[in-house]
Design a protein around this motif. Structure first.
Motif, PDB file in Angstrom:
ATOM      1  N   VAL A  54       4.808   7.249   8.309  1.00 61.98           N
ATOM      2  CA  VAL A  54       3.442   7.787   8.172  1.00 61.98           C
ATOM      3  C   VAL A  54       3.066   7.887   6.707  1.00 61.98           C
ATOM      4  O   VAL A  54       1.943   7.552   6.312  1.00 61.98           O
ATOM      5  CB  VAL A  54       3.348   9.162   8.858  1.00 61.98           C
ATOM      6  CG1 VAL A  54       1.978   9.783   8.605  1.00 61.98           C
ATOM      7  CG2 VAL A  54       3.614   9.030  10.347  1.00 61.98           C
ATOM      8  N   GLU A  55       4.003   8.359   5.874  1.00 62.14           N
ATOM      9  CA  GLU A  55       3.722   8.503   4.439  1.00 62.14           C
ATOM     10  C   GLU A  55       3.479   7.134   3.789  1.00 62.14           C
ATOM     11  O   GLU A  55       2.604   6.985   2.941  1.00 62.14           O
ATOM     12  CB  GLU A  55       4.888   9.210   3.747  1.00 62.14           C
ATOM     13  CG  GLU A  55       5.018  10.667   4.153  1.00 62.14           C
ATOM     14  CD  GLU A  55       6.271  11.305   3.608  1.00 62.14           C
ATOM     15  OE1 GLU A  55       6.305  12.546   3.490  1.00 62.14           O
ATOM     16  OE2 GLU A  55       7.238  10.563   3.296  1.00 62.14           O
ATOM     17  N   SER A  56       4.261   6.129   4.202  1.00 61.23           N
ATOM     18  CA  SER A  56       4.068   4.774   3.669  1.00 61.23           C
ATOM     19  C   SER A  56       2.690   4.254   4.045  1.00 61.23           C
ATOM     20  O   SER A  56       1.987   3.653   3.243  1.00 61.23           O
ATOM     21  CB  SER A  56       5.153   3.842   4.194  1.00 61.23           C
ATOM     22  OG  SER A  56       6.430   4.311   3.855  1.00 61.23           O
ATOM     23  N   LEU A  57       2.320   4.508   5.302  1.00 58.73           N
ATOM     24  CA  LEU A  57       1.005   4.044   5.756  1.00 58.73           C
ATOM     25  C   LEU A  57      -0.121   4.745   5.002  1.00 58.73           C
ATOM     26  O   LEU A  57      -1.098   4.119   4.596  1.00 58.73           O
ATOM     27  CB  LEU A  57       0.878   4.305   7.253  1.00 58.73           C
ATOM     28  CG  LEU A  57      -0.467   3.907   7.893  1.00 58.73           C
ATOM     29  CD1 LEU A  57      -0.713   2.405   7.726  1.00 58.73           C
ATOM     30  CD2 LEU A  57      -0.482   4.303   9.368  1.00 58.73           C
ATOM     31  N   LEU A  58       0.031   6.050   4.823  1.00 55.28           N
ATOM     32  CA  LEU A  58      -1.000   6.795   4.096  1.00 55.28           C
ATOM     33  C   LEU A  58      -1.123   6.324   2.645  1.00 55.28           C
ATOM     34  O   LEU A  58      -2.233   6.233   2.103  1.00 55.28           O
ATOM     35  CB  LEU A  58      -0.690   8.294   4.137  1.00 55.28           C
ATOM     36  CG  LEU A  58      -0.851   8.973   5.509  1.00 55.28           C
ATOM     37  CD1 LEU A  58      -0.405  10.431   5.443  1.00 55.28           C
ATOM     38  CD2 LEU A  58      -2.291   8.877   5.986  1.00 55.28           C
ATOM     39  N   ALA A  59       0.020   6.036   2.005  1.00 54.96           N
ATOM     40  CA  ALA A  59      -0.002   5.557   0.628  1.00 54.96           C
ATOM     41  C   ALA A  59      -0.723   4.218   0.534  1.00 54.96           C
ATOM     42  O   ALA A  59      -1.528   3.978  -0.366  1.00 54.96           O
ATOM     43  CB  ALA A  59       1.422   5.436   0.088  1.00 54.96           C
ATOM     44  N   GLY A  60      -0.434   3.352   1.519  1.00 51.60           N
ATOM     45  CA  GLY A  60      -1.106   2.054   1.514  1.00 51.60           C
ATOM     46  C   GLY A  60      -2.597   2.185   1.740  1.00 51.60           C
ATOM     47  O   GLY A  60      -3.411   1.533   1.080  1.00 51.60           O
ATOM     48  N   LEU A  61      -2.952   3.049   2.728  1.00 52.33           N
ATOM     49  CA  LEU A  61      -4.374   3.239   3.015  1.00 52.33           C
ATOM     50  C   LEU A  61      -5.107   3.849   1.824  1.00 52.33           C
ATOM     51  O   LEU A  61      -6.269   3.490   1.536  1.00 52.33           O
ATOM     52  CB  LEU A  61      -4.539   4.135   4.246  1.00 52.33           C
ATOM     53  CG  LEU A  61      -4.122   3.513   5.587  1.00 52.33           C
ATOM     54  CD1 LEU A  61      -4.227   4.542   6.703  1.00 52.33           C
ATOM     55  CD2 LEU A  61      -4.978   2.291   5.899  1.00 52.33           C
ATOM     56  N   MET A  62      -4.444   4.769   1.115  1.00 51.89           N
ATOM     57  CA  MET A  62      -5.064   5.369  -0.062  1.00 51.89           C
ATOM     58  C   MET A  62      -5.318   4.326  -1.142  1.00 51.89           C
ATOM     59  O   MET A  62      -6.390   4.272  -1.754  1.00 51.89           O
ATOM     60  CB  MET A  62      -4.168   6.498  -0.604  1.00 51.89           C
ATOM     61  CG  MET A  62      -4.780   7.244  -1.795  1.00 51.89           C
ATOM     62  SD  MET A  62      -3.717   8.569  -2.362  1.00 51.89           S
ATOM     63  CE  MET A  62      -3.729   9.620  -0.918  1.00 51.89           C
ATOM     64  N   GLY A  63      -4.340   3.447  -1.353  1.00 49.48           N
ATOM     65  CA  GLY A  63      -4.504   2.388  -2.360  1.00 49.48           C
ATOM     66  C   GLY A  63      -5.614   1.422  -1.981  1.00 49.48           C
ATOM     67  O   GLY A  63      -6.409   0.994  -2.833  1.00 49.48           O
ATOM     68  N   ILE A  64      -5.676   1.088  -0.685  1.00 45.04           N
ATOM     69  CA  ILE A  64      -6.723   0.172  -0.220  1.00 45.04           C
ATOM     70  C   ILE A  64      -8.097   0.817  -0.378  1.00 45.04           C
ATOM     71  O   ILE A  64      -9.065   0.178  -0.792  1.00 45.04           O
ATOM     72  CB  ILE A  64      -6.470  -0.219   1.250  1.00 45.04           C
ATOM     73  CG1 ILE A  64      -5.213  -1.086   1.343  1.00 45.04           C
ATOM     74  CG2 ILE A  64      -7.666  -0.968   1.824  1.00 45.04           C
ATOM     75  CD1 ILE A  64      -4.796  -1.398   2.776  1.00 45.04           C
ATOM     76  N   THR A  65      -8.179   2.119  -0.058  1.00 46.24           N
ATOM     77  CA  THR A  65      -9.459   2.828  -0.196  1.00 46.24           C
ATOM     78  C   THR A  65      -9.942   2.833  -1.640  1.00 46.24           C
ATOM     79  O   THR A  65     -11.118   2.589  -1.929  1.00 46.24           O
ATOM     80  CB  THR A  65      -9.313   4.276   0.299  1.00 46.24           C
ATOM     81  OG1 THR A  65      -8.895   4.264   1.674  1.00 46.24           O
ATOM     82  CG2 THR A  65     -10.618   5.030   0.169  1.00 46.24           C
ATOM     83  N   ILE A  66      -9.015   3.104  -2.570  1.00 51.63           N
ATOM     84  CA  ILE A  66      -9.381   3.104  -3.996  1.00 51.63           C
ATOM     85  C   ILE A  66      -9.831   1.711  -4.427  1.00 51.63           C
ATOM     86  O   ILE A  66     -10.815   1.549  -5.163  1.00 51.63           O
ATOM     87  CB  ILE A  66      -8.194   3.589  -4.849  1.00 51.63           C
ATOM     88  CG1 ILE A  66      -7.891   5.060  -4.535  1.00 51.63           C
ATOM     89  CG2 ILE A  66      -8.492   3.401  -6.327  1.00 51.63           C
ATOM     90  CD1 ILE A  66      -6.658   5.590  -5.225  1.00 51.63           C
ATOM     91  N   SER A  67      -9.119   0.686  -3.952  1.00 49.38           N
ATOM     92  CA  SER A  67      -9.471  -0.691  -4.320  1.00 49.38           C
ATOM     93  C   SER A  67     -10.862  -1.061  -3.813  1.00 49.38           C
ATOM     94  O   SER A  67     -11.663  -1.675  -4.518  1.00 49.38           O
ATOM     95  CB  SER A  67      -8.436  -1.667  -3.765  1.00 49.38           C
ATOM     96  OG  SER A  67      -7.158  -1.381  -4.283  1.00 49.38           O
ATOM     97  N   LEU A  68     -11.152  -0.688  -2.559  1.00 47.20           N
ATOM     98  CA  LEU A  68     -12.474  -0.977  -1.997  1.00 47.20           C
ATOM     99  C   LEU A  68     -13.570  -0.191  -2.712  1.00 47.20           C
ATOM    100  O   LEU A  68     -14.696  -0.676  -2.873  1.00 47.20           O
ATOM    101  CB  LEU A  68     -12.490  -0.659  -0.505  1.00 47.20           C
ATOM    102  CG  LEU A  68     -11.622  -1.573   0.370  1.00 47.20           C
ATOM    103  CD1 LEU A  68     -11.636  -1.111   1.817  1.00 47.20           C
ATOM    104  CD2 LEU A  68     -12.096  -3.021   0.268  1.00 47.20           C
ATOM    105  N   LEU A  69     -13.227   1.029  -3.151  1.00 44.47           N
ATOM    106  CA  LEU A  69     -14.193   1.820  -3.913  1.00 44.47           C
ATOM    107  C   LEU A  69     -14.507   1.148  -5.242  1.00 44.47           C
ATOM    108  O   LEU A  69     -15.675   1.083  -5.657  1.00 44.47           O
ATOM    109  CB  LEU A  69     -13.643   3.236  -4.144  1.00 44.47           C
ATOM    110  CG  LEU A  69     -14.537   4.174  -4.965  1.00 44.47           C
ATOM    111  CD1 LEU A  69     -15.872   4.379  -4.256  1.00 44.47           C
ATOM    112  CD2 LEU A  69     -13.836   5.516  -5.193  1.00 44.47           C
ATOM    113  N   VAL A  70     -13.469   0.624  -5.897  1.00 42.47           N
ATOM    114  CA  VAL A  70     -13.683  -0.106  -7.156  1.00 42.47           C
ATOM    115  C   VAL A  70     -14.548  -1.339  -6.922  1.00 42.47           C
ATOM    116  O   VAL A  70     -15.459  -1.639  -7.692  1.00 42.47           O
ATOM    117  CB  VAL A  70     -12.322  -0.509  -7.773  1.00 42.47           C
ATOM    118  CG1 VAL A  70     -12.529  -1.458  -8.957  1.00 42.47           C
ATOM    119  CG2 VAL A  70     -11.557   0.729  -8.221  1.00 42.47           C
TER     120      VAL A  70
END
Length: 290
Positions: A54-70
């Protein structure tokens, strides 16, 4: 399964692939790199047991969210910059999108043909001309005199000109006898009638009877005429030029045969200052009959 279902399914898969390719093509490179790193980090955390699933998935989703925000911020900045560019004269706003659409259609609809290649060439030429206009310059062919004559007609105080009269294949004073030369002289006469002060320096190799007649004609009309013998000043000062009211200028780019190959009109301060200095140096060395 019906026979027509297979092509339909294949077309569906092809549309999905095309849509993904289009998405990748229109996504900012920084966002793509961020998404790739986020997915890689999530997989590495999961495989190395450094974090739970779950933590790995959340870390990935957080990184993807930041990338899409950029990516979203980058798109918004580009749209804002485009709106700023289009916030100009009505004719620019009205035609810019039409121009871009026509060029894109020519390149895409006729890809691989001479039409697409010509569209790219013309667009590149337009870009170069637009850059010159942004610098305050108008560059025309040697047989186009509208800037030379037009600026003389609108001159209000002072016209300084330098004319090189050198032996040429077509004759050293042929330009003054041409249609362009006659229109220019008519504009000079009209300017003199308005009270414009005209100073012209002729750079010559031989003081022929024809040149003497031209000089006398212009002096009689009211032009302050100076004569400068070839070789008195540096050859790089031998430029055909005109400066109007100290605010605009014209320069002739000559061919190897001594003909005007290109006209450059400019309101660029650097150009005006350079040609003013050239004229002053030649005028200071010339002989006037005041």
């Amino acid at each position: 399964m019906a026979r027509d279902d297979v092509p339909r399914r294949l077309r569906g898969r092809g549309s999905t692939a095309e849509g993904f390719a289009r998405l990748v093509a229109h996504t900012d490179p920084v966002a793509l790199i961020g998404i790739t790193l986020s997915v890689t980090l999530s997989v590495m955390l999961d495989l190395s047991n450094a974090a739970s699933g779950v933590e790995s998935l959340l870390a990935g989703l957080m990184g993807i969210t930041i990338s899409l925000l950029v990516d979203s911020l980058a798109r918004a900045e580009r749209r804002f910059h485009l709106r700023t560019l289009l916030d100009g004269p009505p004719w620019l706003v009205r035609t810019t999108t039409e121009l871009a659409g026509a060029m894109r259609e020519a390149a895409e609809q006729h890809e691989g043909t001479r039409v697409a290649a010509e569209a790219q060439r013309r667009y590149e030429q337009f870009r170069l001309e637009a850059e010159q206009l942004a610098e305050g310059r108008i560059i025309r062919r040697g047989d186009e005199d509208e800037d030379l004559v037009g600026a003389t007609r609108s001159c209000v105080r002072r016209l300084d000109a330098l004319t090189n009269v050198m032996p040429r294949v077509s004759g050293e004073l042929s330009w003054w006898r041409s249609d362009i030369g006659r229109r220019y002289w008519e504009a000079n006469e009209a300017a003199l009638d308005r009270g414009v002060r005209i100073t012209r320096v002729f750079v010559y190799a031989t003081l022929t009877d024809e040149l003497s007649t031209l000089v006398e004609k212009q002096r009689t009309a009211g032009v302050r005429v100076g004569l400068l013998l070839f070789g008195v000043v540096s050859p790089h000062l031998h430029v055909n030029l005109a400066v109007w009211d100290g605010s605009s200028c014209w320069e002739a780019r000559m061919t190897a045969h001594g003909e005007i190959g290109e006209n450059q009109f400019s309101v660029n301060r650097t150009d005006v200052g350079r040609l003013t200095r050239v004229f002053d140096l030649c005028a200071n060395a010339a002989t006037f009959q005041d």
